[in-house]
Scaffold this motif. Sequence first.
Motif, PDB file in Angstrom:
ATOM      1  N   GLU A 218       0.825  -1.205   0.000  1.00 49.42           N
ATOM      2  CA  GLU A 218       0.000   0.000   0.000  1.00 49.42           C
ATOM      3  C   GLU A 218       0.861   1.258   0.000  1.00 49.42           C
ATOM      4  O   GLU A 218       0.524   2.255  -0.654  1.00 49.42           O
ATOM      5  N   LYS A 219       1.969   1.236   0.731  1.00 51.54           N
ATOM      6  CA  LYS A 219       2.886   2.380   0.751  1.00 51.54           C
ATOM      7  C   LYS A 219       3.501   2.600  -0.632  1.00 51.54           C
ATOM      8  O   LYS A 219       3.692   3.743  -1.068  1.00 51.54           O
ATOM      9  N   LEU A 220       3.827   1.514  -1.311  1.00 53.26           N
ATOM     10  CA  LEU A 220       4.391   1.637  -2.653  1.00 53.26           C
ATOM     11  C   LEU A 220       3.387   2.259  -3.610  1.00 53.26           C
ATOM     12  O   LEU A 220       3.737   3.102  -4.449  1.00 53.26           O
ATOM     13  N   ILE A 221       2.139   1.858  -3.493  1.00 54.56           N
ATOM     14  CA  ILE A 221       1.084   2.404  -4.365  1.00 54.56           C
ATOM     15  C   ILE A 221       0.824   3.872  -4.046  1.00 54.56           C
ATOM     16  O   ILE A 221       0.692   4.712  -4.946  1.00 54.56           O
TER      17      ILE A 221
ATOM     18  N   GLY B  52      -3.412  -3.896  -4.879  1.00 57.33           N
ATOM     19  CA  GLY B  52      -2.170  -4.466  -4.382  1.00 57.33           C
ATOM     20  C   GLY B  52      -2.378  -5.640  -3.457  1.00 57.33           C
ATOM     21  O   GLY B  52      -3.412  -5.760  -2.790  1.00 57.33           O
ATOM     22  N   GLU B  53      -1.370  -6.502  -3.419  1.00 56.69           N
ATOM     23  CA  GLU B  53      -1.413  -7.679  -2.546  1.00 56.69           C
ATOM     24  C   GLU B  53       0.013  -8.005  -2.109  1.00 56.69           C
ATOM     25  O   GLU B  53       0.921  -8.058  -2.948  1.00 56.69           O
ATOM     26  N   GLN B  54       0.206  -8.199  -0.820  1.00 55.16           N
ATOM     27  CA  GLN B  54       1.523  -8.559  -0.289  1.00 55.16           C
ATOM     28  C   GLN B  54       1.632 -10.080  -0.270  1.00 55.16           C
ATOM     29  O   GLN B  54       0.991 -10.754   0.529  1.00 55.16           O
ATOM     30  N   VAL B  55       2.448 -10.642  -1.159  1.00 57.14           N
ATOM     31  CA  VAL B  55       2.598 -12.097  -1.229  1.00 57.14           C
ATOM     32  C   VAL B  55       3.586 -12.576  -0.173  1.00 57.14           C
ATOM     33  O   VAL B  55       3.326 -13.515   0.573  1.00 57.14           O
ATOM     34  N   PHE B  56       4.735 -11.943  -0.121  1.00 58.26           N
ATOM     35  CA  PHE B  56       5.682 -12.087   0.976  1.00 58.26           C
ATOM     36  C   PHE B  56       6.564 -10.858   0.986  1.00 58.26           C
ATOM     37  O   PHE B  56       6.471  -9.999   0.108  1.00 58.26           O
TER      38      PHE B  56
ATOM     39  N   ARG C 180      17.889   1.727  -5.787  1.00 61.96           N
ATOM     40  CA  ARG C 180      18.011   2.621  -4.629  1.00 61.96           C
ATOM     41  C   ARG C 180      16.779   2.455  -3.752  1.00 61.96           C
ATOM     42  O   ARG C 180      15.667   2.308  -4.270  1.00 61.96           O
ATOM     43  N   PRO C 181      16.947   2.491  -2.434  1.00 67.34           N
ATOM     44  CA  PRO C 181      15.791   2.337  -1.554  1.00 67.34           C
ATOM     45  C   PRO C 181      14.814   3.500  -1.699  1.00 67.34           C
ATOM     46  O   PRO C 181      15.163   4.565  -2.231  1.00 67.34           O
ATOM     47  N   ALA C 182      13.607   3.300  -1.203  1.00 69.86           N
ATOM     48  CA  ALA C 182      12.540   4.293  -1.367  1.00 69.86           C
ATOM     49  C   ALA C 182      12.859   5.626  -0.709  1.00 69.86           C
ATOM     50  O   ALA C 182      12.327   6.663  -1.112  1.00 69.86           O
TER      51      ALA C 182
END
Length: 355
Positions: free
Chosen positions: A60-63, A77-81, A145-147
């Motif tokens: 969700e943060k990425l979106i 979105g869905e967090q698979v792992f 690079r990290p977010a």
Amino acid sequence: MLASRLAGYGLAVATLCTASFSYADSLPNVTILATGGTIAGTGATSTTTVGYSAAKLGVEKLIEAVPEMKTIANVSGEQVFQIASENMTNDHWLKLAKRVNELLKQSSVDGIVITHGTDTIEETAYFLNLVVKSKKPVVIVGAMRPATAISADGPINLYNAVGIAGSKDAQGRGVLVALNDEIQGAREVTKSNTMLASTFRAPDLGSLGYVVRGKPVFYRATARKHTVDTEFDIGKLDQLPEVDVVYGYANAKRTPIDAFVAGGDVGLVHAGTGNGSLATPVKEALKEARAKGVIVVRSSRTGSGITARNGEANDDELDFVAADNLNAQKARILLMLALTKTRDTKDIQRMFEVY
């Protein structure tokens, strides 16, 4: 007069709502499956681009970080792992692939984006390229690079990936990898640099195309069979055969080969020097492994070019398989899947020439 104005206002609102609904309804539906990686990573400061923590942010943060995606697709979105990709396992691949196939069967899903760490992105991409059973686009995306970093590349990479996944032009092209405004084919792409945003390359054949304003522009297609045209079905699999990679180098010993065979491996890939050369002690160990039923594939550590059959070793006599131009890590994936179908080396060699 007031009633007339209110009636007019109501009509305007209704018209706007209808227009908004029509616009959203015309957009492709793209599902983002998040698995972790640098794209979801955070650093201690905005200049931390080395030594950061991967896989910290949820999907969700990425979106939320890329609201512009909503102008090109209806995104869910869905967090698979949530892992760093060096920790990717066969079990992760099976779970991810089954979920991808489940989603792509749904008429409400037009394409899938998978966020992933860059260290093993090429391996996951190639695995999915062989087992996804749909022509709908599947695009794997990451970041170098990290977010939290200045000029983080994750947001634009994710935006581009959604644009590709929602495009009809991307259908039937196999699993794709999208970073640095380029589109790469899963079979050919590899990580070529430890730090640069331009790390992903297809050393033999080049990229498939570019992304411009969120839209893919293709210049070539992958010729080898993939997705719906493969013979591999992981629907009922709960594990993959044990296959490992042995690296070739000067003064190489047979120790790792013996250890892998003793540990129960049913297949070995040798990443040889040059055109898949075998040092004498390594060759003897691999011959013994083959005599015990282990399937042996000769590949190369060079990073590009064809490992020619009956070139640096007599594969016919040794009953070995040549990897064609697959690097060792991808040869391992194809060998694992091949071993779910057969143990006949001639048939496995055919697979290396087809996929």
